[in-house]
Design an enzyme around this catalytic site. Structure first.
Site, short mmCIF file in Angstrom:
data_model
loop_
_atom_site.label_atom_id
_atom_site.label_comp_id
_atom_site.label_asym_id
_atom_site.label_seq_id
_atom_site.Cartn_x
_atom_site.Cartn_y
_atom_site.Cartn_z
N LEU A 6 0.94 -1.06 0.09
CA LEU A 6 0.02 0.04 -0.09
C LEU A 6 0.97 1.09 0.01
O LEU A 6 1.98 1.23 0.56
CB LEU A 6 -1.07 0.12 1.22
CG LEU A 6 -2.03 -0.99 1.23
CD1 LEU A 6 -2.83 -0.97 2.67
CD2 LEU A 6 -2.90 -1.33 0.30
N ASP A 7 0.39 2.33 -0.72
CA ASP A 7 1.06 3.47 -0.56
C ASP A 7 1.16 3.92 0.82
O ASP A 7 0.47 3.57 1.71
CB ASP A 7 0.48 4.54 -1.46
CG ASP A 7 0.35 4.33 -2.89
OD1 ASP A 7 1.51 3.63 -3.26
OD2 ASP A 7 -0.58 4.89 -3.51
N ARG A 8 2.06 4.91 1.19
CA ARG A 8 2.47 5.28 2.45
C ARG A 8 1.16 5.77 3.24
O ARG A 8 0.82 5.61 4.36
CB ARG A 8 3.57 6.46 2.37
CG ARG A 8 3.67 7.05 3.78
CD ARG A 8 4.83 8.19 3.68
NE ARG A 8 4.85 8.94 4.84
CZ ARG A 8 3.97 9.92 5.33
NH1 ARG A 8 3.28 10.49 4.36
NH2 ARG A 8 4.24 10.86 6.24
N THR A 61 -1.98 5.39 2.15
CA THR A 61 -3.00 4.41 2.23
C THR A 61 -3.16 3.30 3.28
O THR A 61 -2.12 2.79 3.71
CB THR A 61 -3.16 3.58 0.87
OG1 THR A 61 -3.24 4.67 -0.17
CG2 THR A 61 -4.36 2.69 0.73
N ARG A 64 -6.46 5.66 -7.53
CA ARG A 64 -6.39 7.04 -7.62
C ARG A 64 -6.51 7.74 -9.04
O ARG A 64 -7.21 8.93 -9.18
CB ARG A 64 -5.08 7.53 -6.85
CG ARG A 64 -5.11 7.02 -5.38
CD ARG A 64 -3.69 7.06 -4.88
NE ARG A 64 -3.24 8.54 -4.78
CZ ARG A 64 -2.02 8.66 -4.23
NH1 ARG A 64 -1.14 7.81 -4.10
NH2 ARG A 64 -1.63 9.97 -4.22
#
Length: 313
Positions: free
Chosen positions: A132-134, A136, A238
């Protein structure tokens, strides 16, 4: 890792068991064969030609002997939702990177797990099966063995790993149920930003359903949405929703740079489903919403805030 032989596997050679039941690769089997303790049956070394019997215990040396030397153990709270000998599933908070990178060498999920396993005096190699992105939040699955990581890689390729995200979008998304299909590629002159393109790029497919419509205090229309990324492209959800004109609330890359309602993109991986890499049992796990996401629920009607945050349907 130990495997108890049942009537179904009786008469199967170790090699067939490894290839057809555990679905190990040739390289993995070779590595086990080269280890003096790589393949044991009832505690004794055997070759891959050994014929398994009901009640046998097949033991494979799939444990790591050394930890990753580039991950610094860092004490931090971890929200572990499920753990066994093969996998560990966590609910990652927002603002925490999944793995170390430039500027983040001690504050990642990998650092926290390294500390946990150091406390257990168990070697640890970080093998994330989902990232996951930082900013998220939500479910991250980590394989504890090489075999489990390999099985997850195969499952992702086969499309049998399911994920569902909750997101808050800026705008009134219609239709209420739909698909977004558009190739995604890196934007020119950027190493981070992605765009939807018709000319080139990697195919990407997102399915979504609207859970509720709402309104922000400043009058902006909001949409609470559940989304399933069928493919797994970088920033896929996104990029796809921004392409439709409904960027995620708080998304500084594809929407408004600063938002008073939330300090990151309003995106949370709340559900994952997969076949367990050892038993094959279908598993479904859910992750509760973090506080900053819960704070957005009053902008939708009371029933929506209660049902769609707490339900598991």
């Amino acid at each position: 890792m130990d495997y108890r032989i049942t009537e179904h596997e009786h008469g199967t050679t170790v090699k067939a068991y490894l290839r057809t039941i555990l679905r190990l690769s040739g390289a993995q089997i070779t590595a086990l064969k080269q280890d003096p303790h790589g393949i044991l049956v009832n505690g004794a070394h055997v070759t891959v030609r050994y014929v398994l019997q009901i009640g046998d215990t097949l033991s494979l040396a799939d444990r790591d002997e050394d930890s990753s030397d580039n991950i610094v153990p860092t004490p931090m709270p971890l929200n572990i939702l499920y753990e066994d000998d093969a996998i560990i599933v966590l609910n990652k908070p927002p603002f925490m990177p999944t793995h170390p990178s430039h500027g983040h060498y001690t504050d990642t999920l990998a650092n926290g797990l390294a500390h946990l396993f150091a406390q257990r005096k168990t070697p640890f190699v970080f093998r994330s099966c989902s990232r996951l992105d930082r900013d998220t939040s939500g479910l991250v699955t980590v394989a504890k063995t090489r075999a489990a990581a390999y099985q997850f890689q195969r499952a992702h390729t086969a499309g049998s790993v399911e994920k569902e995200y909750l997101c808050v979008l800026v705008g009134h998304l219609e239709p209420a149920v739909g698909e977004i299909s558009g190739c995604i590629r890196r934007q020119e002159d950027s190493v981070i930003t992605r765009i939807v393109t018709e000319e080139d790029g990697a195919p990407a497919l997102t399915r979504y359903r609207v859970l509720a419509y709402g309104e922000a205090p400043d009058g902006r229309a909001l949409t609470l949405c559940a989304a399933q990324p069928v493919t797994g492209r970088t920033h896929q959800l996104r990029v796809h929703f921004a392409h439709l004109g409904c960027p995620m609330l708080g998304d500084f890359l594809y929407g408004q740079e600063n938002d008073a309602l939330i300090a990151r993109q309003a995106l949370h991986c709340r559900k994952t489903a997969f076949d367990h890499p050892v038993s094959g049992t279908r598993m479904t796990l859910y992750a509760a919403l973090p506080a900053d996401f819960l704070d957005l629920m009053p902008y939708f009607n009371e029933r929506t805030a209660r049902v769609h945050v707490e339900d598991k349907a």
